[in-house]
Design a protein around this motif. Structure first.
Motif, PDB file in Angstrom:
ATOM      1  N   VAL A 137      72.180  -5.441   2.707  1.00  0.00           N
ATOM      2  CA  VAL A 137      71.232  -6.265   1.702  1.00  0.00           C
ATOM      3  C   VAL A 137      70.738  -7.904   0.904  1.00  0.00           C
ATOM      4  N   VAL A 138      71.911  -8.453   1.711  1.00  0.00           N
ATOM      5  CA  VAL A 138      71.316 -10.083   1.314  1.00  0.00           C
ATOM      6  C   VAL A 138      70.265 -11.002   2.530  1.00  0.00           C
ATOM      7  N   GLY A 139      70.568  -9.859   3.943  1.00  0.00           N
ATOM      8  CA  GLY A 139      70.065 -10.428   5.247  1.00  0.00           C
ATOM      9  C   GLY A 139      70.966 -11.621   5.341  1.00  0.00           C
ATOM     10  N   GLU A 140      70.290 -11.935   6.404  1.00  0.00           N
ATOM     11  CA  GLU A 140      71.338 -13.030   7.632  1.00  0.00           C
ATOM     12  C   GLU A 140      71.573 -14.275   7.591  1.00  0.00           C
ATOM     13  N   ASN A 141      71.279 -14.851   6.465  1.00  0.00           N
ATOM     14  CA  ASN A 141      71.049 -16.149   6.474  1.00  0.00           C
ATOM     15  C   ASN A 141      71.882 -16.180   5.447  1.00  0.00           C
ATOM     16  N   ASP A 142      71.722 -17.953   4.877  1.00  0.00           N
ATOM     17  CA  ASP A 142      73.275 -18.447   4.649  1.00  0.00           C
ATOM     18  C   ASP A 142      72.959 -19.043   3.135  1.00  0.00           C
ATOM     19  N   VAL A 143      72.636 -17.669   2.598  1.00  0.00           N
ATOM     20  CA  VAL A 143      72.185 -17.759   0.899  1.00  0.00           C
ATOM     21  C   VAL A 143      73.613 -17.114  -0.013  1.00  0.00           C
ATOM     22  N   ARG A 144      73.057 -18.095  -1.015  1.00  0.00           N
ATOM     23  CA  ARG A 144      74.081 -16.772  -1.902  1.00  0.00           C
ATOM     24  C   ARG A 144      73.436 -15.330  -2.694  1.00  0.00           C
ATOM     25  N   ALA A 145      74.200 -14.467  -2.719  1.00  0.00           N
ATOM     26  CA  ALA A 145      74.162 -13.318  -3.075  1.00  0.00           C
ATOM     27  C   ALA A 145      73.648 -13.414  -4.518  1.00  0.00           C
ATOM     28  N   GLU A 283      74.640 -22.876  12.527  1.00  0.00           N
ATOM     29  CA  GLU A 283      73.972 -23.191  13.388  1.00  0.00           C
ATOM     30  C   GLU A 283      73.747 -21.397  13.986  1.00  0.00           C
ATOM     31  N   ARG A 284      73.892 -20.681  13.142  1.00  0.00           N
ATOM     32  CA  ARG A 284      74.393 -19.013  13.637  1.00  0.00           C
ATOM     33  C   ARG A 284      73.296 -17.732  12.426  1.00  0.00           C
ATOM     34  N   GLN A 285      72.658 -18.812  11.395  1.00  0.00           N
ATOM     35  CA  GLN A 285      72.884 -18.224  10.400  1.00  0.00           C
ATOM     36  C   GLN A 285      71.020 -17.731  11.113  1.00  0.00           C
ATOM     37  N   GLY A 286      70.283 -16.479   9.909  1.00  0.00           N
ATOM     38  CA  GLY A 286      69.163 -16.407  10.444  1.00  0.00           C
ATOM     39  C   GLY A 286      68.802 -14.979  11.879  1.00  0.00           C
ATOM     40  N   THR A 287      68.115 -15.104  12.878  1.00  0.00           N
ATOM     41  CA  THR A 287      67.590 -14.059  13.135  1.00  0.00           C
ATOM     42  C   THR A 287      68.262 -14.440  14.626  1.00  0.00           C
ATOM     43  N   LYS A 288      68.342 -13.765  15.853  1.00  0.00           N
ATOM     44  CA  LYS A 288      68.540 -14.009  17.356  1.00  0.00           C
ATOM     45  C   LYS A 288      66.919 -14.883  17.538  1.00  0.00           C
ATOM     46  N   ASP A 289      65.967 -15.124  17.110  1.00  0.00           N
ATOM     47  CA  ASP A 289      65.244 -15.715  17.741  1.00  0.00           C
ATOM     48  C   ASP A 289      65.529 -17.672  17.156  1.00  0.00           C
ATOM     49  N   GLU A 290      65.389 -17.053  15.727  1.00  0.00           N
ATOM     50  CA  GLU A 290      65.639 -18.863  15.641  1.00  0.00           C
ATOM     51  C   GLU A 290      67.058 -18.889  15.611  1.00  0.00           C
ATOM     52  N   ILE A 291      68.147 -18.466  16.478  1.00  0.00           N
ATOM     53  CA  ILE A 291      69.153 -18.844  17.053  1.00  0.00           C
ATOM     54  C   ILE A 291      68.825 -19.516  18.427  1.00  0.00           C
ATOM     55  N   ASP A 297      66.430 -26.207  21.525  1.00  0.00           N
ATOM     56  CA  ASP A 297      66.011 -27.744  20.893  1.00  0.00           C
ATOM     57  C   ASP A 297      66.956 -28.430  21.167  1.00  0.00           C
ATOM     58  N   ASP A 298      66.933 -29.506  21.882  1.00  0.00           N
ATOM     59  CA  ASP A 298      67.433 -30.224  22.573  1.00  0.00           C
ATOM     60  C   ASP A 298      68.223 -31.566  21.710  1.00  0.00           C
ATOM     61  N   THR A 299      67.905 -31.344  20.598  1.00  0.00           N
ATOM     62  CA  THR A 299      68.479 -32.273  20.089  1.00  0.00           C
ATOM     63  C   THR A 299      69.618 -31.427  18.894  1.00  0.00           C
ATOM     64  N   ILE A 300      69.223 -30.046  18.433  1.00  0.00           N
ATOM     65  CA  ILE A 300      70.253 -29.030  18.299  1.00  0.00           C
ATOM     66  C   ILE A 300      70.973 -28.551  19.562  1.00  0.00           C
ATOM     67  N   LEU A 358      73.980 -17.621  27.188  1.00  0.00           N
ATOM     68  CA  LEU A 358      73.497 -17.040  25.060  1.00  0.00           C
ATOM     69  C   LEU A 358      71.986 -16.501  25.018  1.00  0.00           C
ATOM     70  N   ILE A 359      70.766 -17.441  25.705  1.00  0.00           N
ATOM     71  CA  ILE A 359      69.258 -17.588  25.713  1.00  0.00           C
ATOM     72  C   ILE A 359      68.665 -16.388  26.619  1.00  0.00           C
ATOM     73  N   GLU A 360      69.277 -16.225  27.843  1.00  0.00           N
ATOM     74  CA  GLU A 360      69.170 -15.351  28.617  1.00  0.00           C
ATOM     75  C   GLU A 360      69.016 -13.772  27.933  1.00  0.00           C
ATOM     76  N   GLU A 361      70.254 -14.000  27.242  1.00  0.00           N
ATOM     77  CA  GLU A 361      71.054 -12.709  26.679  1.00  0.00           C
ATOM     78  C   GLU A 361      71.108 -12.614  25.860  1.00  0.00           C
ATOM     79  N   ARG A 362      70.178 -13.228  24.636  1.00  0.00           N
ATOM     80  CA  ARG A 362      69.580 -12.902  23.402  1.00  0.00           C
ATOM     81  C   ARG A 362      70.931 -12.972  22.533  1.00  0.00           C
TER      82      ARG A 362
END
Ligand SMILES: [Zn+2]
Length: 513
Positions: A137-145, A283-291, A297-300, A358-362
């Protein structure tokens, strides 16, 4: 078939443990049309099938209140790893994850419809996963319903309850369920409470903040007026082992205060989860591609690595974390090795190894962590409000599921509970142990005609040898059936005879009530 027989099946020569925890007694059980229809010292009649228990224990089939069996039933319809433990009912949809509502199965009825198109060895009921519901219903992000989204979640949940879901499950260590406010979760739990369903929670934290998490779970349940089941209760990491008695006191006090609360626990000192839990929730929110982009990203990634390594340190070091499943051919060599061994093999430090995997195994890698103590396992299992549950799934040594390295609990939980903790360690009587495997979970789930041996109840029955029952599955060789389970009947259908499958299956979908 001789239709004029009073019984289809009679179980003779056994010692009856009826599930209530009282003294066992010799007796016979008559079964007709899937139900227990008579019990007596001697029924004095014949039937098409006569099960000779040969002095072994006859008890209700075991009910596994906390599983992730979910769609594994389609790969192993017999329910192999479970039925060979004497489990006749699995409850799926735990820790916030369920096969519905989603793209493949919009609701429980759709999922059950596909299951009913095949023969099933065991019964399967399911919770609605709050994480799955929120993602839908709300999606994969850290947002309020929004108000509309909350109303939509409630109405979808209501439909699942109408269709016979057992209640709602949370997995607050996982995304996106953890992004819900407690008020949002309580609103959903109120829907479940209306139907007398159960709220099962994998708590927000099971180590350094476990006491706060028990309190939080109790608060949510109280606010909603819902029955609470704390899933796989634990005080993880050596620094927290001493907290176990305090957790039990919190639970006892809540019960004394009127909350209908209990808990379950697997009889092992190692847990199993996703390697993605080494990534902080933020850092675990959003789609697998975003994660994956964050991991690249070296800094994150540096920050994620600090978090991951602090968690691994709390677990006692990389040698306590074992990789148990990956999909890429190149990575399968890591299965069964701990992170320290993987590091040596690849010449990488632990964090770069974990990041690359984690990257290789999505992001989908399973791990086992050795981070609990025997003393606490015993304390939890022997507590009057505690019951064993696998937190595992149906597996089979044959087929695709046989390729993974699951936690041995999927094959061994109930025989280990009775064989190791009851017989060998004398934590409780066999009758008490049987009650914890049968009547107790049936009561929590509100199952009206299972969990006891009583005329009128469904004939879910296991015959086991109290002297021989034991798990044989290990972390190195998990796909091994338990010993000492002689006969299993599911809804009156004789499915395991003399420890081997008969080819007949009587399980199926299980709706609340
Ligand atoms: Zn869980």
């Amino acid at each position: 078939m001789r239709a004029n027989n009073r019984f289809d099946t009679i179980i003779k020569g056994g010692i009856i443990y009826n599930g209530e925890g009282g003294r066992p007694y010799p007796g016979e059980i008559g079964i007709k049309d899937g139900k227990i229809t008579a019990m007596a010292t001697s029924l004095g009649e014949s039937a098409d099938n006569v099960v000779d228990a040969r002095g072994a224990a006859v008890s209700p089939g075991f009910i596994d209140i906390h599983t992730h069996t979910d769609d594994n039933m389609f790969s192993a319809p017999l329910g192999d790893s479970k039925i060979y433990q004497g489990v006749t009912t699995d409850i799926a949809g735990n820790c916030g994850g369920s096969p519905f509502p989603g793209k493949k199965w919009e609701n429980l009825d759709n999922f059950f419809g596909d299951m009913s198109a095949q023969q099933n060895g065991i019964n399967l009921g399911s919770f609605v996963g709050q994480g799955q519901l929120r993602e839908f219903v709300v999606g994969e992000n850290d947002v309020r319903a929004t108000t509309e989204q909350l109303e939509r979640m409630k109405s979808i949940l209501e439909l699942q309850m109408e269709q016979g879901a057992m209640g709602i499950s949370c997995g607050l260590e996982y995304t996106p369920g953890s992004y819900a406010t407690n008020e949002e979760i309580a609103e959903l739990c109120k829907v479940v409470a209306k139907y007398g369903g159960l709220f099962a929670i994998h708590m927000r934290n099971e180590d350094d903040r476990v006491e706060e998490s028990v309190a939080e779970s109790i608060d949510i349940a109280r606010a909603a007026g819902v029955k609470l089941q704390i899933s796989h209760l634990k005080a993880q990491n050596a620094a927290n082992w001493h907290k176990a008695p305090a957790l039990l006191r919190q639970i006892e006090q809540a019960r004394a205060g009127g909350l209908d609360i209990a808990f379950d626990r697997y009889p092992y000192t190692a847990f199993s989860t996703g390697m993605s839990t080494f990534i902080p929730l933020s850092e675990r929110q959003g789609t697998k591609d975003e994660i994956i982009a964050r991991l690249k990203d070296d800094t994150i990634s540096g920050k994620i690595g600090e978090y991951a390594m602090s968690r691994i340190k709390r677990l006692g070091g990389p040698q306590n974390v074992v990789v148990t499943s990956c999909k890429q051919e190149d990575n399968k060599r890591f299965i069964g090795l701990n992170v320290e061994e993987c590091s040596k093999l690849t010449g990488k430090d632990p964090w770069p190894f974990i990041r690359d995997l984690l990257i290789e195994e999505r992001v989908s890698v399973s791990i086992i962590g050795f981070a609990m103590t025997e003393e606490n396992v015993k304390m939890f299992l022997s507590h009057p409000l505690g019951m064993p549950a696998s937190d595992g799934s149906v597996y089979s040594p044959e087929g695709p599921l046989g390729q993974s390295m699951p936690h041995p609990r999927s094959y061994g939980t109930f025989p280990r509970f009775i064989g190791k903790y009851c017989r060998e360690e004398s934590l409780m009587s066999v009758a008490e142990a049987v009650k914890k495997c049968t009547m107790l979970p049936a009561e929590r789930l509100g199952l009206k005609n299972r969990g006891l041996l009583i005329p009128g109840y469904q004939a879910d029955i296991v015959v086991f040898d109290t002297e021989k029952i034991i798990d044989t599955a290990t972390f190195a060789q998990p796909h091994q059936f338990a010993a000492g389970i002689n006969e299993v009947l599911v809804n009156g259908v004789w499915t395991i005879s003399n420890g081997s499958p008969t080819g007949n299956m009587g399980g199926g979908v299980l709706r609340r009530g």
